[in-house]
Motif scaffolding. Structure first.
Motif, PDB file in Angstrom:
ATOM      1  N   ALA A  24       0.763  -1.072  -0.013  1.00 36.41           N
ATOM      2  CA  ALA A  24      -0.158  -0.124   0.239  1.00 36.41           C
ATOM      3  C   ALA A  24       0.753   1.063   0.066  1.00 36.41           C
ATOM      4  O   ALA A  24       0.664   2.281  -0.757  1.00 36.41           O
ATOM      5  N   ALA A  25       1.950   1.122   0.834  1.00 30.98           N
ATOM      6  CA  ALA A  25       2.850   2.482   0.622  1.00 30.98           C
ATOM      7  C   ALA A  25       3.513   2.608  -0.778  1.00 30.98           C
ATOM      8  O   ALA A  25       3.452   3.608  -1.164  1.00 30.98           O
ATOM      9  N   GLY A  26       3.713   1.416  -1.315  1.00 38.85           N
ATOM     10  CA  GLY A  26       4.580   1.471  -2.581  1.00 38.85           C
ATOM     11  C   GLY A  26       3.458   1.969  -3.508  1.00 38.85           C
ATOM     12  O   GLY A  26       3.548   2.920  -4.487  1.00 38.85           O
ATOM     13  N   VAL A  27       2.048   1.648  -3.515  1.00 41.58           N
ATOM     14  CA  VAL A  27       1.238   2.193  -4.458  1.00 41.58           C
ATOM     15  C   VAL A  27       0.967   3.586  -4.093  1.00 41.58           C
ATOM     16  O   VAL A  27       0.740   4.378  -5.036  1.00 41.58           O
ATOM     17  N   SER A  28       0.757   4.061  -2.886  1.00 37.99           N
ATOM     18  CA  SER A  28       0.816   5.253  -2.629  1.00 37.99           C
ATOM     19  C   SER A  28       1.777   6.273  -3.219  1.00 37.99           C
ATOM     20  O   SER A  28       1.402   7.285  -3.744  1.00 37.99           O
ATOM     21  N   LYS A  29       2.861   5.774  -3.032  1.00 37.07           N
ATOM     22  CA  LYS A  29       4.117   6.493  -3.743  1.00 37.07           C
ATOM     23  C   LYS A  29       3.997   6.429  -5.124  1.00 37.07           C
ATOM     24  O   LYS A  29       4.169   7.710  -5.783  1.00 37.07           O
ATOM     25  N   GLN A  30       3.527   5.630  -5.907  1.00 34.13           N
ATOM     26  CA  GLN A  30       3.267   5.495  -7.265  1.00 34.13           C
ATOM     27  C   GLN A  30       2.308   6.641  -7.578  1.00 34.13           C
ATOM     28  O   GLN A  30       2.261   7.048  -8.953  1.00 34.13           O
ATOM     29  N   LEU A  31       1.282   6.379  -7.012  1.00 34.20           N
ATOM     30  CA  LEU A  31      -0.071   7.223  -7.274  1.00 34.20           C
ATOM     31  C   LEU A  31       0.568   8.984  -7.087  1.00 34.20           C
ATOM     32  O   LEU A  31       0.340   9.611  -8.084  1.00 34.20           O
ATOM     33  N   SER A  32       1.210   9.069  -6.087  1.00 32.57           N
ATOM     34  CA  SER A  32       1.750  10.511  -6.020  1.00 32.57           C
ATOM     35  C   SER A  32       2.756  10.997  -7.216  1.00 32.57           C
ATOM     36  O   SER A  32       2.651  11.997  -7.805  1.00 32.57           O
ATOM     37  N   GLN A  33       3.821   9.922  -7.626  1.00 32.46           N
ATOM     38  CA  GLN A  33       4.394  10.337  -8.875  1.00 32.46           C
ATOM     39  C   GLN A  33       3.833  10.309 -10.155  1.00 32.46           C
ATOM     40  O   GLN A  33       3.914  11.215 -10.842  1.00 32.46           O
ATOM     41  N   LEU A  34       2.816   9.492 -10.111  1.00 32.70           N
ATOM     42  CA  LEU A  34       1.977   9.207 -11.423  1.00 32.70           C
ATOM     43  C   LEU A  34       1.167  10.746 -11.478  1.00 32.70           C
ATOM     44  O   LEU A  34       1.045  11.256 -12.480  1.00 32.70           O
ATOM     45  N   GLN A  35       0.653  11.239 -10.374  1.00 32.79           N
ATOM     46  CA  GLN A  35      -0.036  12.448 -10.551  1.00 32.79           C
ATOM     47  C   GLN A  35       0.679  13.583 -10.940  1.00 32.79           C
ATOM     48  O   GLN A  35       0.261  14.322 -11.602  1.00 32.79           O
ATOM     49  N   ILE A  36       1.977  13.449 -10.390  1.00 37.58           N
ATOM     50  CA  ILE A  36       3.228  14.528 -10.692  1.00 37.58           C
ATOM     51  C   ILE A  36       3.068  14.528 -12.207  1.00 37.58           C
ATOM     52  O   ILE A  36       3.203  15.515 -12.953  1.00 37.58           O
ATOM     53  N   ASN A  37       3.246  13.188 -12.786  1.00 31.04           N
ATOM     54  CA  ASN A  37       3.423  13.095 -14.099  1.00 31.04           C
ATOM     55  C   ASN A  37       2.422  13.465 -15.135  1.00 31.04           C
ATOM     56  O   ASN A  37       2.625  14.226 -16.194  1.00 31.04           O
ATOM     57  N   ILE A  38       1.162  13.164 -14.688  1.00 32.52           N
ATOM     58  CA  ILE A  38      -0.132  13.474 -15.306  1.00 32.52           C
ATOM     59  C   ILE A  38      -0.208  15.086 -15.452  1.00 32.52           C
ATOM     60  O   ILE A  38      -0.468  15.619 -16.531  1.00 32.52           O
ATOM     61  N   ASN A  39      -0.094  15.771 -14.273  1.00 38.55           N
ATOM     62  CA  ASN A  39      -0.146  17.110 -14.154  1.00 38.55           C
ATOM     63  C   ASN A  39       0.913  17.626 -15.306  1.00 38.55           C
ATOM     64  O   ASN A  39       0.549  18.758 -15.918  1.00 38.55           O
ATOM     65  N   GLY A  40       2.138  17.135 -15.056  1.00 43.14           N
ATOM     66  CA  GLY A  40       3.189  17.822 -16.188  1.00 43.14           C
ATOM     67  C   GLY A  40       2.869  17.591 -17.551  1.00 43.14           C
ATOM     68  O   GLY A  40       3.001  18.400 -18.351  1.00 43.14           O
ATOM     69  N   LEU A  41       2.176  16.244 -17.746  1.00 45.15           N
ATOM     70  CA  LEU A  41       1.814  16.138 -19.428  1.00 45.15           C
ATOM     71  C   LEU A  41       0.582  16.999 -19.705  1.00 45.15           C
ATOM     72  O   LEU A  41       0.589  17.483 -20.767  1.00 45.15           O
ATOM     73  N   LYS A  42      -0.194  17.080 -18.731  1.00 46.67           N
ATOM     74  CA  LYS A  42      -1.307  18.189 -19.237  1.00 46.67           C
ATOM     75  C   LYS A  42      -1.086  19.298 -19.478  1.00 46.67           C
ATOM     76  O   LYS A  42      -1.499  19.953 -20.438  1.00 46.67           O
ATOM     77  N   LYS A  43      -0.038  19.991 -18.738  1.00 48.42           N
ATOM     78  CA  LYS A  43       0.646  21.269 -18.926  1.00 48.42           C
ATOM     79  C   LYS A  43       1.347  21.282 -20.357  1.00 48.42           C
ATOM     80  O   LYS A  43       1.194  22.247 -20.954  1.00 48.42           O
ATOM     81  N   ARG A  44       2.186  20.238 -20.619  1.00 49.34           N
ATOM     82  CA  ARG A  44       2.937  20.256 -21.773  1.00 49.34           C
ATOM     83  C   ARG A  44       1.919  20.176 -23.090  1.00 49.34           C
ATOM     84  O   ARG A  44       2.046  20.737 -24.019  1.00 49.34           O
TER      85      ARG A  44
END
Length: 489
Positions: free
Chosen positions: A366-386
């Motif tokens: 669960a901790a690993g999934v939480s970290k993945q979600l956090s990083q994934l959200q950062i990536n998605i926000n960056g992709l949306k902006k680009r």
């Protein structure tokens, strides 16, 4: 009352018409009444005129036939194939270049055989043919050409002083015609190539301009290709899909963790404490020592009573062990608020190891999934902006790419067409072949003799008919005039 009938004799008729003769002149009198010569003299005069006229006709004909050298005629036939041809080249991802050579007989308004007839009889071809035989153009003469209807055949006839000369003239005309056609084809290819090269140069300049424009745009923007922008969109879609899957997995793990926490009656942070304490050999040894001391204390108390000195000694040792357990436990858990009993409970084996390990596994995942979600959200926000910032650039880049693609297609097709156009050189000036080779005449041409004789005979007949008409004109005219006079009276 009956009118008297007036009869006119020949003398009366002459008298009547002599009155009109004075009115019309001497010419009329000579035509109607003729001369006053006797029949013998008239016959001699007409005979002299006949002989003189015949001599004027037959003397030139005789001289012509006597001094005209014999001519020999060589005949040969050319054929023009009527089939067209075509070529096509497929340019990978660009387009297609085609070159169709239509049949020369498809255009009903233009007959290539007529064009070739004019080329053959032109001064250029005849002078070249005469030069091959080292004679003048006037001496060479012109060939007679016959075009056969509904066919692609051209029949040639040309005269020569000898059979060999007639045949050589035919071969010279054919060779001169082929040379002239080759010159015309080369000139056509040269002119078309010059025009094509000019067009290709313009197309190349446009292609270079579009390429530079695209490169300049790519150097100023982060989006360097439409494919890169499409990859960003695809990556964002993949990340969003992955995020949804990870969230579903996280909800599942949290449910399992809550269920196991309820079963083992632990808080989430206490799970790691329990695992840490259980995995520490020193802490577990201290727990074992504590358990042994408690057993010894119970035995000693039961045997010797609570005031026995050994019991006091054992209790002192127990206190030191408990202190060591507390120190070790707080050191491992890094939590100073835990009591000794809580540490003992966490580190003891009362909690089932399987549940604890499973709980620890779920919590770690669960901790690993939480970290993945956090990083994934950062990536998605960056992709949306680009994507938002690069949408306009992608549209502009796609427009530039399309312009470059069109320029490349036009340029490549023009090059291909130029090369294909050189394959068939017979579009404007079709191929001709000898169907029947020039003949070597065996006997001279007698057509001029026949024509001269026919002309002489026709002139002789005209002269005789004319003199006969003059001989009998007086009798006929007087008869006509007599009938007219009778009718008028």
């Amino acid at each position: 009352m009956n009118q008297p009938v007036i009869k006119l004799t020949t003398d009366n008729a002459r008298q009547v018409h002599q009155e009109s003769t004075s009115q019309h002149g001497f010419i009329y009198r000579a035509i109607v009444f003729g001369s006053s010569l006797s029949p013998k003299k008239r016959l001699a005069l007409y005979t002299s005129i006949l002989l003189l006229s015949l001599s004027l006709v037959w003397l030139p004909i005789s001289l012509f036939l006597a001094f005209t050298s014999p001519k020999f005629t060589s005949e040969w036939t050319l054929i023009m194939p009527g089939a067209g041809s075509g070529h096509a080249v497929n340019l990978d991802s660009l387009g297609q270049a085609t070159a169709n050579i239509a049949s020369p007989f498809t255009n009903t308004s233009i007959d290539p055989l007529v064009n070739y007839r004019e080329i053959v009889t032109s001064h250029t071809v005849l002078s070249k043919a005469a030069a091959m035989l080292d004679i003048s153009v006037k001496s060479f003469g012109k060939p007679r050409i016959k075009l056969i209807d509904q066919t692609s055949l051209m029949q040639f006839k040309i005269k020569g002083d000898t059979p060999e000369q007639a045949r050589d003239k035919s071969l010279a005309i054919y060779q001169a015609l082929q040379n002239q056609l080759e010159i015309l084809r080369n000139d056509e290819v040269a002119r078309i190539t010059k025009s094509s090269l000019s067009s290709i140069e313009d197309f190349g300049s446009k292609l270079q301009q579009t390429q530079l424009e695209k490169l300049n745009f790519q150097s100023r923007n982060s989006i360097i290709s439409v494919g890169q922008f499409e990859q960003l969109v695809t990556q964002m879609e993949y990340d969003v899909s992955t995020e949804q899957k990870l969230k579903a997995r996280e909800r599942f793990l949290q449910g399992q963790i809550q269920h196991l926490l309820t079963s083992v009656r632990l808080k989430p942070e206490e799970v790691s404490y329990a695992i840490t304490l259980r995995n520490d050999s020193l802490f577990q040894a201290q727990l074992s020592r504590q358990a042994e001391l408690k057993v010894q204390i119970d035995v000693t108390s039961a045997t010797w009573g609570s005031s026995h000195p050994k019991l006091n000694q054992l209790q002192a040792t127990l206190r030191s062990i408990n202190l060591a357990i507390a120190l070790r436990g707080k050191q491992l858990t890094k939590n100073q608020n835990l009591t000794t009993n809580e540490l003992i409970e966490l580190g003891s084996g009362k909690i089932k190891a399987i549940l604890l390990e499973k709980l620890a596994q779920f919590m770690a995942e669960a901790a690993g999934v939480s970290k993945q979600l956090s990083q994934l959200q950062i990536n998605i926000n960056g992709l949306k902006k680009r994507i938002e910032n690069g949408a306009a650039d992608a549209i502009k880049l796609e427009e530039l790419s399309r312009k470059q693609q069109v320029a490349t297609t036009v340029f490549s097709t023009a090059l291909a067409k130029q090369d294909i156009g050189k394959v068939d050189r017979f579009a404007s000036y079709p191929l001709i072949q000898i169907l029947a080779a020039p003949t070597l005449p065996e006997s001279p041409d007698k057509l001029h003799i026949k024509l001269a004789l026919v002309g002489g005979i026709a002139a002789t007949l005209f002269i005789i008919c004319g003199l006969l008409t003059l001989w009998i004109r007086k009798r006929l005219l007087q008869k006509i005039l007599l009938n007219e006079s009778s009718g008028s009276h």
